[in-house]
Motif scaffolding. Sequence first.
Motif, short mmCIF file in Angstrom:
data_model
loop_
_atom_site.label_atom_id
_atom_site.label_comp_id
_atom_site.label_asym_id
_atom_site.label_seq_id
_atom_site.Cartn_x
_atom_site.Cartn_y
_atom_site.Cartn_z
N SER A 40 47.85 45.21 46.46
CA SER A 40 48.68 44.48 47.41
C SER A 40 48.56 45.09 48.81
N TYR A 41 48.58 46.42 48.89
CA TYR A 41 48.37 47.08 50.17
C TYR A 41 47.00 46.73 50.74
N GLY A 42 46.00 46.75 49.88
CA GLY A 42 44.64 46.40 50.31
C GLY A 42 44.56 44.98 50.84
N ALA A 43 45.21 44.05 50.15
CA ALA A 43 45.20 42.65 50.58
C ALA A 43 45.88 42.50 51.93
N VAL A 44 46.96 43.23 52.16
CA VAL A 44 47.66 43.15 53.44
C VAL A 44 46.78 43.69 54.55
N VAL A 45 46.09 44.79 54.32
CA VAL A 45 45.22 45.37 55.33
C VAL A 45 44.09 44.40 55.67
N VAL A 46 43.48 43.82 54.67
CA VAL A 46 42.39 42.85 54.90
C VAL A 46 42.92 41.65 55.66
#
Length: 51
Positions: A11-17
């Motif tokens: 989820s953190y990764g998706a937000v950063v992307v």
Amino acid sequence: MGEYSIFVWPSYGAVVVLLLVLGVQSWISKRRDEKELDRLNRRFEELNKQD
């Protein structure tokens, strides 16, 4: 985080992307709008010189 880390880190990764994509889109749009504004300003100046 324990067993929930399998959901949290992606989820953190998706937000950063998503933030990166939105930032790049905004930057591209800003550059396009600035070019259009410059073009319109030049056209406006040309029309004022004719009068």
